[in-house]
Design an enzyme around this catalytic site. Structure first.
Site, PDB file in Angstrom:
ATOM      1  N   HIS A  35      -8.588   4.921  -3.341  1.00  0.00           N
ATOM      2  CA  HIS A  35      -9.111   6.080  -4.088  1.00  0.00           C
ATOM      3  C   HIS A  35      -9.485   7.124  -3.031  1.00  0.00           C
ATOM      4  O   HIS A  35     -10.567   7.062  -2.448  1.00  0.00           O
ATOM      5  CB  HIS A  35     -10.316   5.619  -4.909  1.00  0.00           C
ATOM      6  CG  HIS A  35     -11.001   6.677  -5.713  1.00  0.00           C
ATOM      7  ND1 HIS A  35     -10.946   6.729  -7.087  1.00  0.00           N
ATOM      8  CD2 HIS A  35     -11.800   7.706  -5.350  1.00  0.00           C
ATOM      9  CE1 HIS A  35     -11.674   7.737  -7.536  1.00  0.00           C
ATOM     10  NE2 HIS A  35     -12.210   8.354  -6.496  1.00  0.00           N
ATOM     11  N   HIS A  57     -10.124  10.919  -1.781  1.00  0.00           N
ATOM     12  CA  HIS A  57     -10.340  12.351  -2.037  1.00  0.00           C
ATOM     13  C   HIS A  57      -9.652  13.131  -0.920  1.00  0.00           C
ATOM     14  O   HIS A  57      -9.417  12.603   0.172  1.00  0.00           O
ATOM     15  CB  HIS A  57     -11.838  12.653  -2.125  1.00  0.00           C
ATOM     16  CG  HIS A  57     -12.429  12.201  -3.437  1.00  0.00           C
ATOM     17  ND1 HIS A  57     -12.743  13.070  -4.455  1.00  0.00           N
ATOM     18  CD2 HIS A  57     -12.706  10.960  -3.907  1.00  0.00           C
ATOM     19  CE1 HIS A  57     -13.207  12.391  -5.492  1.00  0.00           C
ATOM     20  NE2 HIS A  57     -13.202  11.097  -5.186  1.00  0.00           N
ATOM     21  N   CYS A  97     -17.198  14.333  -6.614  1.00  0.00           N
ATOM     22  CA  CYS A  97     -18.284  13.503  -7.138  1.00  0.00           C
ATOM     23  C   CYS A  97     -19.553  14.339  -7.151  1.00  0.00           C
ATOM     24  O   CYS A  97     -19.870  14.990  -6.154  1.00  0.00           O
ATOM     25  CB  CYS A  97     -18.465  12.259  -6.265  1.00  0.00           C
ATOM     26  SG  CYS A  97     -19.858  11.249  -6.779  1.00  0.00           S
ATOM     27  N   ARG A 126     -11.742  11.691 -16.056  1.00  0.00           N
ATOM     28  CA  ARG A 126     -13.113  11.257 -15.726  1.00  0.00           C
ATOM     29  C   ARG A 126     -13.566  11.851 -14.383  1.00  0.00           C
ATOM     30  O   ARG A 126     -14.326  12.807 -14.335  1.00  0.00           O
ATOM     31  CB  ARG A 126     -13.176   9.717 -15.701  1.00  0.00           C
ATOM     32  CG  ARG A 126     -14.581   9.138 -15.679  1.00  0.00           C
ATOM     33  CD  ARG A 126     -15.236   9.091 -14.328  1.00  0.00           C
ATOM     34  NE  ARG A 126     -14.475   8.375 -13.320  1.00  0.00           N
ATOM     35  CZ  ARG A 126     -14.820   8.357 -12.038  1.00  0.00           C
ATOM     36  NH1 ARG A 126     -15.896   8.985 -11.619  1.00  0.00           N
ATOM     37  NH2 ARG A 126     -14.074   7.721 -11.152  1.00  0.00           N
ATOM     38  N   ASP A 127     -13.028  11.341 -13.299  1.00  0.00           N
ATOM     39  CA  ASP A 127     -13.441  11.816 -11.978  1.00  0.00           C
ATOM     40  C   ASP A 127     -13.140  13.304 -11.832  1.00  0.00           C
ATOM     41  O   ASP A 127     -13.876  14.057 -11.198  1.00  0.00           O
ATOM     42  CB  ASP A 127     -12.683  11.015 -10.902  1.00  0.00           C
ATOM     43  CG  ASP A 127     -13.428  10.939  -9.582  1.00  0.00           C
ATOM     44  OD1 ASP A 127     -14.522  11.515  -9.483  1.00  0.00           O
ATOM     45  OD2 ASP A 127     -12.919  10.294  -8.648  1.00  0.00           O
ATOM     46  N   ASN A 173      -9.703  14.472  -6.066  1.00  0.00           N
ATOM     47  CA  ASN A 173      -8.875  13.320  -5.709  1.00  0.00           C
ATOM     48  C   ASN A 173      -7.523  13.798  -5.221  1.00  0.00           C
ATOM     49  O   ASN A 173      -7.097  14.901  -5.533  1.00  0.00           O
ATOM     50  CB  ASN A 173      -8.628  12.465  -6.951  1.00  0.00           C
ATOM     51  CG  ASN A 173      -9.854  11.714  -7.346  1.00  0.00           C
ATOM     52  OD1 ASN A 173     -10.625  12.192  -8.167  1.00  0.00           O
ATOM     53  ND2 ASN A 173     -10.066  10.565  -6.770  1.00  0.00           N
TER      54      ASN A 173
HETATM   55  C1  LIG Z   1     -27.308   4.378 -13.683  1.00  0.00           C
HETATM   56  C2  LIG Z   1     -28.245   5.414 -14.287  1.00  0.00           C
HETATM   57  C3  LIG Z   1     -28.204   5.374 -15.783  1.00  0.00           C
HETATM   58  C4  LIG Z   1     -29.637   5.123 -13.784  1.00  0.00           C
HETATM   59  O1  LIG Z   1     -30.499   6.232 -14.041  1.00  0.00           O
HETATM   60  P1  LIG Z   1     -32.050   6.020 -14.301  1.00  0.00           P
HETATM   61  O2  LIG Z   1     -32.620   7.393 -14.483  1.00  0.00           O
HETATM   62  O3  LIG Z   1     -32.620   5.140 -13.253  1.00  0.00           O
HETATM   63  O4  LIG Z   1     -31.979   5.198 -15.663  1.00  0.00           O
HETATM   64  P2  LIG Z   1     -32.980   4.953 -16.834  1.00  0.00           P
HETATM   65  O5  LIG Z   1     -32.683   3.599 -17.338  1.00  0.00           O
HETATM   66  O6  LIG Z   1     -34.394   5.280 -16.391  1.00  0.00           O
HETATM   67  O7  LIG Z   1     -32.521   6.022 -17.930  1.00  0.00           O
HETATM   68  C5  LIG Z   1     -32.755   7.401 -17.840  1.00  0.00           C
HETATM   69  C6  LIG Z   1     -32.338   8.026 -19.155  1.00  0.00           C
HETATM   70  O8  LIG Z   1     -30.924   7.913 -19.326  1.00  0.00           O
HETATM   71  C7  LIG Z   1     -30.620   7.112 -20.478  1.00  0.00           C
HETATM   72  N1  LIG Z   1     -29.530   6.230 -20.126  1.00  0.00           N
HETATM   73  C8  LIG Z   1     -29.526   5.272 -19.185  1.00  0.00           C
HETATM   74  N2  LIG Z   1     -28.328   4.716 -19.115  1.00  0.00           N
HETATM   75  C9  LIG Z   1     -27.545   5.317 -20.039  1.00  0.00           C
HETATM   76  C10 LIG Z   1     -26.190   5.161 -20.421  1.00  0.00           C
HETATM   77  N3  LIG Z   1     -25.398   4.276 -19.817  1.00  0.00           N
HETATM   78  N4  LIG Z   1     -25.713   5.941 -21.390  1.00  0.00           N
HETATM   79  C11 LIG Z   1     -26.497   6.855 -21.997  1.00  0.00           C
HETATM   80  N5  LIG Z   1     -27.797   7.072 -21.662  1.00  0.00           N
HETATM   81  C12 LIG Z   1     -28.309   6.290 -20.694  1.00  0.00           C
HETATM   82  C13 LIG Z   1     -31.891   6.328 -20.780  1.00  0.00           C
HETATM   83  O9  LIG Z   1     -31.943   5.958 -22.113  1.00  0.00           O
HETATM   84  C14 LIG Z   1     -32.949   7.319 -20.385  1.00  0.00           C
HETATM   85  O10 LIG Z   1     -33.056   8.305 -21.388  1.00  0.00           O
HETATM   86  P3  LIG Z   1     -34.541   8.797 -21.849  1.00  0.00           P
HETATM   87  O11 LIG Z   1     -35.279   7.577 -22.238  1.00  0.00           O
HETATM   88  O12 LIG Z   1     -35.117   9.479 -20.628  1.00  0.00           O
HETATM   89  O13 LIG Z   1     -34.229   9.748 -22.979  1.00  0.00           O
HETATM   90  C15 LIG Z   1     -27.847   6.835 -13.820  1.00  0.00           C
HETATM   91  O14 LIG Z   1     -28.069   6.917 -12.438  1.00  0.00           O
HETATM   92  C16 LIG Z   1     -26.396   7.175 -14.073  1.00  0.00           C
HETATM   93  O15 LIG Z   1     -25.981   7.293 -15.222  1.00  0.00           O
HETATM   94  N6  LIG Z   1     -25.598   7.358 -13.010  1.00  0.00           N
HETATM   95  C17 LIG Z   1     -24.184   7.636 -13.131  1.00  0.00           C
HETATM   96  C18 LIG Z   1     -23.787   8.664 -12.110  1.00  0.00           C
HETATM   97  C19 LIG Z   1     -22.304   8.936 -12.219  1.00  0.00           C
HETATM   98  O16 LIG Z   1     -21.707   8.859 -13.277  1.00  0.00           O
HETATM   99  N7  LIG Z   1     -21.688   9.284 -11.088  1.00  0.00           N
HETATM  100  C20 LIG Z   1     -20.283   9.577 -11.027  1.00  0.00           C
HETATM  101  C21 LIG Z   1     -19.440   8.368 -11.207  1.00  0.00           C
HETATM  102  S1  LIG Z   1     -19.239   7.417  -9.722  1.00  0.00           S
HETATM  103  C22 LIG Z   1     -18.039   8.277  -8.861  1.00  0.00           C
HETATM  104  O17 LIG Z   1     -17.657   9.341  -9.241  1.00  0.00           O
HETATM  105  C23 LIG Z   1     -17.405   7.651  -7.660  1.00  0.00           C
HETATM  106  C24 LIG Z   1     -16.031   7.072  -7.933  1.00  0.00           C
HETATM  107  C25 LIG Z   1     -16.109   5.931  -8.944  1.00  0.00           C
HETATM  108  O18 LIG Z   1     -15.170   8.037  -8.502  1.00  0.00           O
HETATM  109  C26 LIG Z   1     -15.397   6.538  -6.644  1.00  0.00           C
HETATM  110  C27 LIG Z   1     -15.561   7.461  -5.453  1.00  0.00           C
HETATM  111  O19 LIG Z   1     -14.951   8.529  -5.396  1.00  0.00           O
HETATM  112  O20 LIG Z   1     -16.376   7.105  -4.608  1.00  0.00           O
END
Ligand SMILES: CC(C)(COP(=O)([O-])OP(=O)([O-])OC[C@H]1O[C@@H](n2cnc3c(N)ncnc32)[C@H](O)[C@@H]1OP(=O)([O-])[O-])[C@@H](O)C(=O)NCCC(=O)NCCSC(=O)C[C@@](C)(O)CC(=O)[O-]
Length: 357
Positions: free
Chosen positions: A258, A260, A291, A51-52, A300
Site C-alpha cells: 500500500h 502512497h 490519510c 475509502r482511502d 495512493n
Molecule cells: C477508533 C476510534 C473510534 C477511537 O476514538 P475514541 O474517541 O477513543 O473512541 P470512543 O469510544 O471514545 O468514541 C468517541 C465517539 O465516537 C463514537 N464511535 C466510536 N466508534 C465508532 C464507530 N466505529 N462508528 C461510529 N461511531 C463510533 C462513540 O460512540 C463516541 O460518540 P459519543 O458518545 O461521543 O457521541 C477513532 O479513533 C476512530 O474512529 N479512528 C479512525 C480513524 C480513521 O478512520 N483513520 C483513517 C483510516 S486508517 C488509514 O487511512 C491508513 C490506511 C489503512 O489507509 C493504510 C495507510 O495508508 O497507512
C-alpha cells in the site's frame, strides 16, 4: 504523448469487464477473470479510492457520488473495491455515509467490497446493517469483508485510533473473532511501515511483529502501508527482506503493498515488491487520497499507473485501463482537483487527440 503502440492497445481494449492479459492486451481482451490463486502471475488490485481516496477530502462527498464511483469502478472490471469505513464520524466525517453507500451500490457476484472497522462498535453497526440486508439469489450481501487497522508506531496509532499498538491489537482481537464467526473475511493494515510522521524512521522488525500479530488473529492478508510515501527501492527492499525473512518469516502471499506516492516512487515500490513475490497492491483511481492523520502525505499510487506499468508484462490484472482512466478523469473533475495519475492524464489526452482525427 503516448506511443503508437500504447494508444493502439488502448483503443482496442473495448470490453469493460475484462481481465486484461497485459502481455497480449493489444490483440484481445478475455471476458473472464483470472482466478488470482490459480495464476501466479495474476496481480490483484485492491481499489481503495472510495475509502482511502475520499476520507481526506476537505468537503464531505455525497453518498450518491461515492455510489457512482464504486459502480463505475465495478463496471470497469475491478474486483476488490474498498467501499468505506465504519469509523467514528467525529474522527473522519467524510466516511459517515458508508452505510448508505454499501446498501445502494451495485454489488456484483464474486467481487469484494471491504469496509474499515476500528472497534466493536463499528463491527456491530455493520452486522446490524447486514442483518437488515441479507443476500438474495441475484444480489450479494453489502459486504463480505472488513479491514482492521493498526500501525508500526505507538505515536501514529494514538493519532489515528487514540490507543497504543498493544491496546489496538487487544481491541481488534475480539472484533476479528466476531467478524470471522459471522462469516466475514478480515484483512489487516499496518500503517507507517517506512516512516512515521510523528516518530521518524520505522524499524522493519516492528512492522514484522505487528503483521504477525494481525495474521495470528485471523487476518487472511496484511497490507503494509507506506502512509507517508517516503519508501524507495532500498527501504522497501529492506522492509520486505525483514518481514519475509528470518525467524517467523511471513510469506509474500500473506502480504499486500500500500504505497502512497508523495515522493513519486510508488510505482517503483510496487515493482520492487512484485519482484520480491507480492501479488496484491492497494491503489486509488486518479491517485486520490491521503490519510487524515499523516499531514502532507499525498494520495495512493494511482490504479491507472499500476495497470499501465504492468502492461505488456507477463502479469495479468483485472479491469480495463481505459475505462479506469475515464473514471479517474471524472472523479477528479467532480472533486475539483487535478488528476494525480500520470498514465490517466496521458490516456485522456491521447483520446482527445484521436477523437479529433
Ligand atoms: C477508533 C476510534 C473510534 C477511537 O476514538 P475514541 O474517541 O477513543 O473512541 P470512543 O469510544 O471514545 O468514541 C468517541 C465517539 O465516537 C463514537 N464511535 C466510536 N466508534 C465508532 C464507530 N466505529 N462508528 C461510529 N461511531 C463510533 C462513540 O460512540 C463516541 O460518540 P459519543 O458518545 O461521543 O457521541 C477513532 O479513533 C476512530 O474512529 N479512528 C479512525 C480513524 C480513521 O478512520 N483513520 C483513517 C483510516 S486508517 C488509514 O487511512 C491508513 C490506511 C489503512 O489507509 C493504510 C495507510 O495508508 O497507512
Amino acid at each position: 504523448m503516448l506511443s503508437t503502440r500504447v494508444s493502439r492497445s488502448l483503443t482496442t481494449s473495448s470490453s469493460l469487464r475484462t481481465c486484461t492479459r497485459l502481455k497480449t492486451s493489444r490483440a484481445t481482451s478475455s471476458r473472464t477473470y483470472a482466478t488470482p490463486t490459480s495464476n501466479p502471475n495474476h496481480v490483484t488490485i485492491v481499489e481503495v479510492g472510495p475509502r482511502d481516496g475520499l476520507q481526506n477530502e476537505k468537503s464531505v462527498i455525497s453518498p450518491s457520488v461515492k455510489v457512482e464511483l464504486v459502480n463505475r469502478l465495478g463496471r470497469a472490471g475491478l474486483t476488490h473495491l474498498e467501499a468505506g469505513s465504519f469509523v467514528s464520524p467525529k474522527w473522519v466525517p467524510q466516511m459517515a455515509g458508508t452505510a448508505e453507500v454499501i446498501t445502494k451500490m451495485e454489488r456484483m457476484p464474486g467481487r469484494h467490497y471491504p469496509v474499515l472497522v476500528p472497534n466493536m462498535k463499528g463491527l456491530d453497526l455493520l452486522l446490524d446493517l447486514l442483518a437488515k440486508h441479507p443476500p438474495t439469489s441475484s444480489t450479494p450481501a453489502p459486504t463480505n469483508e472488513i479491514a482492521i487497522f493498526t500501525a508500526a508506531t505507538d505515536a501514529f496509532s494514538k493519532a489515528n485510533t487514540n490507543c497504543t499498538i498493544a491496546e489496538g491489537l487487544e481491541r481488534l482481537e475480539p472484533v476479528t473473532r466476531k467478524a470471522l464467526d459471522h462469516g466475514l473475511r478480515v484483512r489487516g493494515y499496518v500503517s507507517v511501515v517506512i516512516t512515521c510522521p510523528y516518530a521518524g524512521k520505522v524499524d522493519p522488525q516492528k512492522v514484522k511483529e505487528v503483521t504477525k500479530a494481525l495474521l495470528d488473529m485471523g487476518c487472511y492478508e496484511v497490507s503494509l502501508g507506506d502512509t507517508v510515501g517516503t519508501g524507495n527501492f532500498t527501504t522497501v527492499t529492506k522492509l520486505l527482506e525483514t518481514v519475509m525473512g528470518g525467524t517467523n518469516a511471513i510469506s509474500a502471499q500473506k502480504l499486500a503493498g500500500h504505497f502512497h506516492d508523495t515522493y513519486g516512487s510508488a510505482v517503483n515500490n510496487v515493482q520492487t515488491a512484485l519482484n520480491m513475490g507480492l501479488r496484491t497492491f492497494d491503489s486509488a483511481v486518479g491517485g486520490l487520497g491521503g490519510c487524515p492523520y499523516s499531514p502532507g502525505a499525498t494520495g495512493n499510487v494511482a490504479t491507472e499507473d499500476i495497470m499501465y506499468a504492468l502492461k505488456d508484462s507477463p502479469y495479468t490484472v483485472a479491469g480495463d485501463l481505459e475505462a479506469v482512466a475515464e473514471i479517474g478523469d471524472w472523479i477528479s473533475k467532480t472533486l475539483g482537483k487535478e488528476n494525480a495519475s500520470r498514465a490517466g492524464k496521458a490516456i485522456m489526452a491521447s483520446k482527445k487527440v484521436s477523437s479529433k482525427l
